[in-house]
Design an enzyme around this catalytic site. Structure first.
Site, PDB file in Angstrom:
ATOM      1  N   LYS A 191       0.885  -1.180   0.000  1.00 28.42           N
ATOM      2  CA  LYS A 191       0.000   0.000   0.000  1.00 28.42           C
ATOM      3  C   LYS A 191       0.915   1.220   0.000  1.00 28.42           C
ATOM      4  O   LYS A 191       1.408   1.633   1.047  1.00 28.42           O
ATOM      5  CB  LYS A 191      -0.889  -0.029   1.254  1.00 28.42           C
ATOM      6  CG  LYS A 191      -2.210   0.692   1.126  1.00 28.42           C
ATOM      7  CD  LYS A 191      -2.116   2.166   0.829  1.00 28.42           C
ATOM      8  CE  LYS A 191      -1.872   3.020   2.049  1.00 28.42           C
ATOM      9  NZ  LYS A 191      -1.711   4.462   1.709  1.00 28.42           N
ATOM     10  N   GLU A 194      -0.503   7.494  -0.621  1.00 30.36           N
ATOM     11  CA  GLU A 194      -1.445   8.066  -1.594  1.00 30.36           C
ATOM     12  C   GLU A 194      -0.913   9.387  -2.174  1.00 30.36           C
ATOM     13  O   GLU A 194      -1.421   9.887  -3.164  1.00 30.36           O
ATOM     14  CB  GLU A 194      -2.826   8.276  -0.952  1.00 30.36           C
ATOM     15  CG  GLU A 194      -2.900   9.317   0.167  1.00 30.36           C
ATOM     16  CD  GLU A 194      -2.413   8.799   1.526  1.00 30.36           C
ATOM     17  OE1 GLU A 194      -1.843   7.684   1.581  1.00 30.36           O
ATOM     18  OE2 GLU A 194      -2.611   9.514   2.530  1.00 30.36           O
ATOM     19  N   LYS A 195       0.144   9.932  -1.541  1.00 27.31           N
ATOM     20  CA  LYS A 195       0.676  11.210  -2.027  1.00 27.31           C
ATOM     21  C   LYS A 195       1.643  11.015  -3.200  1.00 27.31           C
ATOM     22  O   LYS A 195       1.803  11.892  -4.031  1.00 27.31           O
ATOM     23  CB  LYS A 195       1.386  11.946  -0.888  1.00 27.31           C
ATOM     24  CG  LYS A 195       0.451  12.267   0.270  1.00 27.31           C
ATOM     25  CD  LYS A 195       1.062  13.278   1.219  1.00 27.31           C
ATOM     26  CE  LYS A 195       0.068  13.699   2.267  1.00 27.31           C
ATOM     27  NZ  LYS A 195       0.011  12.771   3.409  1.00 27.31           N
ATOM     28  N   SER A 244       4.099   8.008  10.281  1.00 27.21           N
ATOM     29  CA  SER A 244       3.975   8.817  11.503  1.00 27.21           C
ATOM     30  C   SER A 244       3.589   7.959  12.711  1.00 27.21           C
ATOM     31  O   SER A 244       3.117   6.827  12.565  1.00 27.21           O
ATOM     32  CB  SER A 244       2.908   9.881  11.284  1.00 27.21           C
ATOM     33  OG  SER A 244       1.659   9.237  11.136  1.00 27.21           O
ATOM     34  N   CYS A 299      13.264  10.905   7.806  1.00 30.64           N
ATOM     35  CA  CYS A 299      13.073  10.497   9.207  1.00 30.64           C
ATOM     36  C   CYS A 299      14.401  10.528   9.944  1.00 30.64           C
ATOM     37  O   CYS A 299      14.436  10.507  11.167  1.00 30.64           O
ATOM     38  CB  CYS A 299      12.480   9.109   9.282  1.00 30.64           C
ATOM     39  SG  CYS A 299      13.587   7.889   8.602  1.00 30.64           S
ATOM     40  N   GLU A 399       7.669  16.696  15.730  1.00 28.96           N
ATOM     41  CA  GLU A 399       8.543  16.487  14.566  1.00 28.96           C
ATOM     42  C   GLU A 399       8.099  17.509  13.502  1.00 28.96           C
ATOM     43  O   GLU A 399       6.950  17.487  13.068  1.00 28.96           O
ATOM     44  CB  GLU A 399       8.344  15.062  14.037  1.00 28.96           C
ATOM     45  CG  GLU A 399       9.171  14.740  12.818  1.00 28.96           C
ATOM     46  CD  GLU A 399       8.883  13.328  12.273  1.00 28.96           C
ATOM     47  OE1 GLU A 399       7.740  12.856  12.380  1.00 28.96           O
ATOM     48  OE2 GLU A 399       9.811  12.710  11.739  1.00 28.96           O
TER      49      GLU A 399
HETATM   50  P1  NAD Z   1       1.675   8.982   7.572  1.00 32.56           P
HETATM   51  O1  NAD Z   1       1.637   8.243   8.842  1.00 32.56           O
HETATM   52  O2  NAD Z   1       0.764  10.150   7.402  1.00 32.56           O
HETATM   53  O3  NAD Z   1       1.325   7.990   6.366  1.00 32.56           O
HETATM   54  C1  NAD Z   1       1.968   6.737   6.255  1.00 32.56           C
HETATM   55  C2  NAD Z   1       0.996   5.710   5.700  1.00 32.56           C
HETATM   56  O4  NAD Z   1      -0.039   5.453   6.651  1.00 32.56           O
HETATM   57  C3  NAD Z   1       0.310   6.168   4.428  1.00 32.56           C
HETATM   58  O5  NAD Z   1       0.299   5.075   3.539  1.00 32.56           O
HETATM   59  C4  NAD Z   1      -1.072   6.582   4.873  1.00 32.56           C
HETATM   60  O6  NAD Z   1      -2.058   6.340   3.892  1.00 32.56           O
HETATM   61  C5  NAD Z   1      -1.328   5.728   6.098  1.00 32.56           C
HETATM   62  N1  NAD Z   1      -2.079   6.414   7.172  1.00 32.56           N
HETATM   63  C6  NAD Z   1      -1.896   7.698   7.595  1.00 32.56           C
HETATM   64  N2  NAD Z   1      -2.704   7.950   8.649  1.00 32.56           N
HETATM   65  C7  NAD Z   1      -3.399   6.827   8.895  1.00 32.56           C
HETATM   66  C8  NAD Z   1      -4.376   6.458   9.865  1.00 32.56           C
HETATM   67  N3  NAD Z   1      -4.779   7.314  10.800  1.00 32.56           N
HETATM   68  N4  NAD Z   1      -4.891   5.220   9.824  1.00 32.56           N
HETATM   69  C9  NAD Z   1      -4.467   4.339   8.900  1.00 32.56           C
HETATM   70  N5  NAD Z   1      -3.535   4.635   7.954  1.00 32.56           N
HETATM   71  C10 NAD Z   1      -3.005   5.852   7.947  1.00 32.56           C
HETATM   72  O7  NAD Z   1       3.195   9.392   7.314  1.00 32.56           O
HETATM   73  P2  NAD Z   1       3.775  10.312   6.163  1.00 32.56           P
HETATM   74  O8  NAD Z   1       3.387  11.728   6.426  1.00 32.56           O
HETATM   75  O9  NAD Z   1       3.482   9.739   4.835  1.00 32.56           O
HETATM   76  O10 NAD Z   1       5.351  10.133   6.422  1.00 32.56           O
HETATM   77  C11 NAD Z   1       6.084  10.953   7.273  1.00 32.56           C
HETATM   78  C12 NAD Z   1       6.349  10.272   8.588  1.00 32.56           C
HETATM   79  O11 NAD Z   1       7.013   9.044   8.380  1.00 32.56           O
HETATM   80  C13 NAD Z   1       7.267  11.070   9.501  1.00 32.56           C
HETATM   81  O12 NAD Z   1       6.794  10.982  10.809  1.00 32.56           O
HETATM   82  C14 NAD Z   1       8.604  10.347   9.371  1.00 32.56           C
HETATM   83  O13 NAD Z   1       9.467  10.496  10.470  1.00 32.56           O
HETATM   84  C15 NAD Z   1       8.143   8.945   9.242  1.00 32.56           C
HETATM   85  N6  NAD Z   1       9.158   8.119   8.639  1.00 32.56           N
HETATM   86  C16 NAD Z   1       9.815   7.250   9.449  1.00 32.56           C
HETATM   87  C17 NAD Z   1      10.816   6.480   8.928  1.00 32.56           C
HETATM   88  C18 NAD Z   1      11.559   5.515   9.802  1.00 32.56           C
HETATM   89  O14 NAD Z   1      12.201   4.626   9.254  1.00 32.56           O
HETATM   90  N7  NAD Z   1      11.495   5.651  11.111  1.00 32.56           N
HETATM   91  C19 NAD Z   1      11.154   6.566   7.572  1.00 32.56           C
HETATM   92  C20 NAD Z   1      10.445   7.462   6.775  1.00 32.56           C
HETATM   93  C21 NAD Z   1       9.440   8.231   7.319  1.00 32.56           C
END
Ligand code: NAD
Length: 514
Positions: A191, A194-195, A244, A299, A399
């Site tokens: 999955k 979506e962005k 996140s 991240c 963050e």
């Molecule tokens: P996000 O959590 O908004 O989205 C990640 C995925 O989860 C997407 O596919 C989204 O569709 C889904 N999603 C989002 N909210 C959801 C919910 N409430 N219920 C179910 N699914 C949901 O994250 P993002 O903005 O795309 O990415 C940025 C974040 O990712 C930052 O916090 C960053 O630190 C983290 N990140 C961590 C690592 C790591 O290895 N620790 C690596 C890259 C990014």
């Protein structure tokens, strides 16, 4: 116009539409979703709609799971040498299409083309690592654990696994997941964010071209509903998540309640300690690159610098170097940093910077209100620096995920380490020093999973694992490396006895001992 989605296998309707629709991949076919709801994928530098991504229907999701389940029965029994060879071909095809993949990343995510190549390359290295899976997946054997008895363990695939991706590394993070999973013998449901879903589709095209059989890799697009469906489906055995904390902890608990394994890599606040004896030039370059590179949307971005002693001497030099950076669309050759992902992300960054100012931080460099000629509607934020930051400020607790560096002062290394250890996140932390004693104390006492010593972004290569800890990770088996293989496999332990028929055999009612 270069198609940002490639075109080899897509149904004609999906690419002929304007904007084109991002297909799902189900059972080896790229299919237009029958969904009535689509989300626009927007180029963050121009606001152009690049494509539209569907909220996959429940029926389509079930078809993807059933294709993955069906494929598992044969894929798990496909020789591991064959599975490795698919990865060998896959890595060759990724290299062949590097420019096309990077252009897609820049178009949908915004980072510079050079940085996008790095995004693809760091994922490619995981594919290369998966090419040695036969050795990585090897079991153990002890001969003669008792008279005539041997015990051995086998690392077997789990079945259908799933991966849920964030927006910030559209190539690397899908490649952290499915190459390891499928080479271990699992099948996969991906999955993408979506962005920026396009790169996952391009990579899947290449995986099929490399010989991955139908149903082994499937892609379903969407947001919360599809994620919840993945958590709830009993046919899915394991979930890899990166994103996140809100989403990660939700997925971790919802999927664990269904008995699934979950590895959940989440948010971060990565600190660097700068000691007074640090090499000035190298440290300044490292802080600027790790703080503002990819517009701070990594991240492992360094977002907070703790200066031991007076920060004054560092401040002006850092401002000077940060001011010299070129902010431009990622496709422009002179760009050092591109836009942030969305208007909302930009507004959030502005708000957090303002909250810092209002609670007493000094704004040394303000990157808000920057306008990039030719890209006036892009989501640009220039390098921004706040000093005199304290631990109770919202800009420190949250963050920021933008090109914003926070400065804190500490009187001693001890105090600097304590500041970092009190932070809830534990993804990465670095120290800049020429003292081995200080470096060793830091390495020993710091509570972060990935430690850099004169290295600003210590992301391990795939023969190690990505080892964030504290609130940056939930689960116990990290991504890639040995832990990654363990995550995607379960152990079967076999105890065998072969006696010749002449040997005596009596009933023994006691617990067997050797
Ligand atoms: P996000 O959590 O908004 O989205 C990640 C995925 O989860 C997407 O596919 C989204 O569709 C889904 N999603 C989002 N909210 C959801 C919910 N409430 N219920 C179910 N699914 C949901 O994250 P993002 O903005 O795309 O990415 C940025 C974040 O990712 C930052 O916090 C960053 O630190 C983290 N990140 C961590 C690592 C790591 O290895 N620790 C690596 C890259 C990014």
């Amino acid at each position: 116009q270069i198609s940002v989605l490639g075109n080899a296998h897509f149904s004609t309707s999906s690419i002929k539409r304007n904007p084109m629709r991002v297909p799902n991949l189900i059972g080896g076919n790229f299919l237009d979703s029958k969904s009535s709801t689509f989300i626009d994928v927007i180029n963050p530098a121009t606001q152009e709609v690049v494509s539209q991504v569907p909220l996959t229907t429940d029926d389509e999701f079930k078809s993807a799971v059933s294709a993955a389940k069906k494929a598992f029965t044969t894929w798990r029994n496909t020789p591991i040498t064959t599975r490795q060879r698919v990865m060998l071909k896959f890595q060759e095809l990724i290299r062949r299409d590097m420019d096309k993949l990077a252009l897609n990343v820049t178009t949908e995510q915004g980072k510079t083309l050079k940085d996008a190549q790095g995004d693809v390359f760091r994922g490619l290295e995981v594919v290369e690592h998966a090419c040695g899976m036969a050795t990585l997946q090897m079991g153990e054997y002890v001969s003669n654990v008792s008279h005539g008895i041997d015990t051995y363990s086998i690392r077997e695939p789990l079945g259908v696994c799933a991966g849920i991706c964030p927006f910030n590394f559209p190539a690397m993070i899908p490649l952290w997941m499915f190459p390891m999973a499928v080479t271990c013998g699992n099948t996969f449901i991906l999955k993408p964010s979506e962005k920026d879903p396009g790169c996952s589709v391009l990579l899947a095209e290449l995986a099929l071209e490399a010989g991955l059989p139908e149903g082994v890799l499937n892609i379903v697009h969407g947001t919360h509903d599809i994620v919840n469906a993945i958590c709830d489906d009993d046919n899915i055995k394991a979930i890899s998540f990166v994103g996140s904390n809100v989403a990660g902890m939700h997925i971790y608990s919802r999927a664990a309640a269904k008995g699934k394994r979950v590895q959940s890599n989440m948010g971060a606040k990565n600190h660097a300690i700068v000691m007074p004896d640090a090499n000035v030039d190298a440290t300044l370059n490292a802080l600027v690159a790790a703080g503002f590179g990819a517009a701070g949307q990594r991240c492992m971005a360094l977002s907070t610098v703790v200066f031991v002693g007076n920060s004054q001497s560092w401040e002006n030099k850092l401002i000077e170097r940060a001011k010299a950076l070129k902010i431009n669309a990622g496709t422009e050759p002179d760009a050092d940093l591109g836009p942030v992902i969305s208007k909302q992300a930009k507004e959030r960054i502005h708000r957090l910077v303002q909250s810092g100012v209002e609670s007493g931080a000094r704004l040394l460099l303000d990157g808000r209100n920057i306008v990039v000629p030719g890209y006036e509607s892009g989501n640009f934020v220039g390098p921004t620096i706040l000093s005199n930051v304290t631990a109770n400020m919202e800009c420190y607790k949250e963050e920021i995920f933008g090109p914003v560096l926070l400065f804190i002062e500490a009187d001693s290394l001890e105090e600097a380490i304590n500041i970092i250890n009190r932070n809830k996140y534990g993804n990465g932390a670095s120290i800049f020093t020429t003292s081995g004693v200080a470096a060793r104390k830091f390495q020993t006492e710091i509570e972060a999973g990935q430690v850099g010593i004169n290295v600003p972004i210590p992301v391990p290569l795939p023969f190690f694992s990505f080892t964030g800890n504290k609130a940056s990770f939930a689960g116990d088996l990290n991504f890639y490396g040995k832990a990654g293989v363990n995550f995607y496999t379960q152990i079967k332990t076999v105890t065998q006895q072969w006696k010749d028929s002449a040997s005596e055999s009596k009933i023994n009612m006691a617990m067997p001992t050797s």
